[in-house]
Design an enzyme around this catalytic site. Structure first.
Site, PDB file in Angstrom:
ATOM      1  N   GLU A 188      37.758  45.302  28.019  1.00 46.40           N
ATOM      2  CA  GLU A 188      38.398  45.239  29.329  1.00 46.40           C
ATOM      3  C   GLU A 188      37.826  44.083  30.153  1.00 46.40           C
ATOM      4  OE1 GLU A 188      39.021  48.840  31.359  1.00 46.40           O
ATOM      5  OE2 GLU A 188      39.674  49.890  29.552  1.00 46.40           O
ATOM      6  N   LYS A 245      28.858  41.784  41.623  1.00 45.15           N
ATOM      7  CA  LYS A 245      29.717  41.169  42.627  1.00 45.15           C
ATOM      8  C   LYS A 245      31.115  41.774  42.543  1.00 45.15           C
ATOM      9  CE  LYS A 245      30.707  37.962  45.751  1.00 45.15           C
ATOM     10  NZ  LYS A 245      30.084  37.950  47.089  1.00 45.15           N
ATOM     11  N   TYR A 246      31.687  42.079  43.690  1.00 43.16           N
ATOM     12  CA  TYR A 246      33.039  42.621  43.714  1.00 43.16           C
ATOM     13  C   TYR A 246      34.044  41.478  43.734  1.00 43.16           C
ATOM     14  CZ  TYR A 246      37.255  44.994  45.361  1.00 43.16           C
ATOM     15  OH  TYR A 246      38.534  45.468  45.481  1.00 43.16           O
ATOM     16  N   ILE A 247      34.915  41.458  42.744  1.00 43.58           N
ATOM     17  CA  ILE A 247      35.971  40.457  42.674  1.00 43.58           C
ATOM     18  C   ILE A 247      37.159  40.957  43.493  1.00 43.58           C
ATOM     19  CG2 ILE A 247      37.461  39.107  41.152  1.00 43.58           C
ATOM     20  CD1 ILE A 247      34.518  38.619  40.639  1.00 43.58           C
ATOM     21  N   LYS A 257      28.103  50.787  40.539  1.00 44.68           N
ATOM     22  CA  LYS A 257      28.813  51.447  39.439  1.00 44.68           C
ATOM     23  C   LYS A 257      27.850  52.305  38.618  1.00 44.68           C
ATOM     24  CE  LYS A 257      32.075  48.949  37.472  1.00 44.68           C
ATOM     25  NZ  LYS A 257      32.769  47.857  36.739  1.00 44.68           N
ATOM     26  N   LYS A 312      44.397  54.461  36.227  1.00 46.68           N
ATOM     27  CA  LYS A 312      45.608  53.766  35.811  1.00 46.68           C
ATOM     28  C   LYS A 312      46.836  54.655  35.987  1.00 46.68           C
ATOM     29  CE  LYS A 312      42.864  51.289  32.391  1.00 46.68           C
ATOM     30  NZ  LYS A 312      42.487  51.232  30.965  1.00 46.68           N
ATOM     31  N   GLY A 348      36.288  55.878  33.323  1.00 47.42           N
ATOM     32  CA  GLY A 348      37.396  56.585  33.948  1.00 47.42           C
ATOM     33  C   GLY A 348      37.477  56.433  35.446  1.00 47.42           C
ATOM     34  N   ARG A 371      37.150  53.898  21.790  1.00 44.18           N
ATOM     35  CA  ARG A 371      38.068  54.981  21.415  1.00 44.18           C
ATOM     36  C   ARG A 371      39.497  54.491  21.523  1.00 44.18           C
ATOM     37  NH1 ARG A 371      39.999  55.751  26.464  1.00 44.18           N
ATOM     38  NH2 ARG A 371      38.534  55.668  28.207  1.00 44.18           N
TER      39      ARG A 371
END
Length: 450
Positions: free
Chosen positions: A275, A201-203, A158, A237, A164, A292
């Site tokens: 988040e 780690k990817y969940i 990442k 999203k 975004g 924001r």
């Protein structure tokens, strides 16, 4: 209370802010690019100033021109909305240096939380649950692979300065690591001018659930409950709900308290969003903080009856938060569909152009946040979102029924939109049951095409 502010944004969020200001008796100045001279926000504001050419870099990202417009029109503050300069610490700092109130948190907090790797460290040190990962500086591809092997595949690469859904790659084995690592770094550089990445780690198949928080400068922090944001396409999203049908009251209360704790750990001021990723066993992990207003804030407003933009303006005016956590009661259920000028049948290709016909839905429990009108030409230079359709019902089933009815009434002529695609989502059995995760939409669309 602030008397006059400049809105450093465009589209529906600029219109949304102008409406809140009018109700609070605050004068507004709209800024616009040459492509937006006929935009609705320029017509609704008390004043409007052109700040540059059509491209974002010449206008809505042009800090010098925006600050000049603010000073020349005698504004006390700037509301950045979302996107553009809303999470730019340099801009927030320059506002402060020019004695202009930035309607958001201080620049130090924006900078800290904008660095996703650093944000992980801060939360880890504050005992906020985070996904296993490595957030220190990665000096080489070889080191990155060693980290991934130690964490165990699958992992996510990442962008450290990301947001975004940009600069993210999922890697499932060592063979595909090199390509994805280089691609993530290249995308991070292109999108954020910063190629630093971190690895976690990817969940598998998580829920993406966020909590809206409000904090004043006197140390008062509350949350307004959660939003379910798991319906995504390519990390973007598409549809949001409040509350989440996945959380029970105990978990909701626990996560809400953690969100408040996270905000307090960085002495947060104004509105923001914490988040989380939540796995199938209902273990939750801090993902990031957005400093924001969020695109999806209306669903929270509908179920709490709290005007989040007004709260921003009051806090920026140095007023104490009047609400307490006990005042926040979740009433019914709300859904938001993002309405985009795009063609889902052509890989969601953006579709700018002139709107030749327009009918917007209405009725009890229906809200449309938009800046379009019949005869308006959608410019090709900006995000394809042209509006948000929000419905509120006594329960989730009621909100879905109202949304389907409202989408059926929403007619936009002259351009392609994703209205039918949103209706298709509402018809899916797993959506109706509330049985979906962040992978649901991509997998469903692949199966439909097969």
């Amino acid at each position: 209370m602030l008397k006059k502010i400049l809105i450093a944004n465009r589209g529906e969020i600029a219109v949304r802010i102008i409406r809140a200001c009018k109700e609070l008796g605050i004068e507004t100045v709209a800024v616009y690019s040459q492509a937006d001279k006929d935009a609705l926000h320029t017509q609704l504001a008390d004043e409007a100033v052109c700040i540059g050419g059509p491209s974002s870099k010449d206008s809505y990202l042009n800090i010098a021109n925006i600050l000049s417009a603010c000073i020349l029109t005698g504004c006390e503050g700037i509301h950045p909305g979302f996107g553009f300069l809303s999470e730019n610490p340099k801009f927030a700092k320059m506002c402060q240096e020019c004695n202009i109130k930035f309607i958001g948190p201080d620049y130090q907090t924006i900078e800290l939380m904008g660095d996703k790797a650093m944000a992980r460290k801060v939360m880890k040190n504050s005992n906020i649950p985070i996904v296993e990962g490595f957030e220190d500086e990665i000096k080489s591809q070889g080191q990155a692979l060693d980290i991934a092997l130690e964490i165990g595949f699958p992992v996510m690469i990442k962008a450290a300065a990301g947001g975004g859904g940009k600069g993210i790659r999922i890697v499932r084995n060592a063979k595909e690591f090199e390509h994805n690592y280089n691609t993530a770094k290249s995308e991070a550089k292109a999108c954020f001018n910063d190629d630093r990445v971190y690895i976690e780690k990817y969940i598998e198949n998580p829920r993406h659930i966020e909590f809206q928080i409000i904090a004043d400068q006197f140390g008062n922090v509350i949350h307004l409950g959660e939003r379910e944001c798991s319906l995504q396409r390519n990390n973007q999203k598409v549809l949001e709900e409040a509350p989440s049908s996945f959380l029970d009251e105990k978990l909701r209360d626990e996560m809400g308290k953690i969100a408040v704790k996270a905000a307090k750990s960085v002495k947060y001021n104004n509105v923001g969003t914490i988040e989380f990723l939540v796995d199938s066993s209902k273990n939750y992990y801090f993902m990031e903080m957005n400093t924001r207003i969020q695109v999806e804030h209306p669903v929270t407003e509908m179920v709490t009856n709290v005007d989040i933009v007004k709260e921003q303006l009051k806090i920026a005016s140095n007023l104490k938060l009047e609400l307490t956590q006990e005042d926040i009661v979740i009433n019914g259920h709300a859904i938001e569909c993002r309405i985009n000028a795009e063609n889902p049948r052509k890989n969601f290709t953006p579709c700018p152009g002139k709107i030749t016909e327009l009918n917007m839905p209405a009725g009890l429990g229906v809200r449309v946040d938009s800046a379009i009108y019949c005869g308006y030409s959608i410019p090709p230079y900006y995000d394809s979102m042209i509006g948000k359709l929000i419905t509120h019902g006594k329960n989730r089933e009621d909100a879905i029924v109202k949304m389907k009815r409202s989408l059926g009434e929403f007619a936009v002529g002259g351009i392609d939109t994703n209205i039918e695609f949103q209706y298709w989502i509402l018809e899916q059995k797993d959506f109706i049951k509330g049985n979906y995760t962040t992978s649901f939409l991509n997998e469903k669309m692949v199966n439909e095409d097969a």
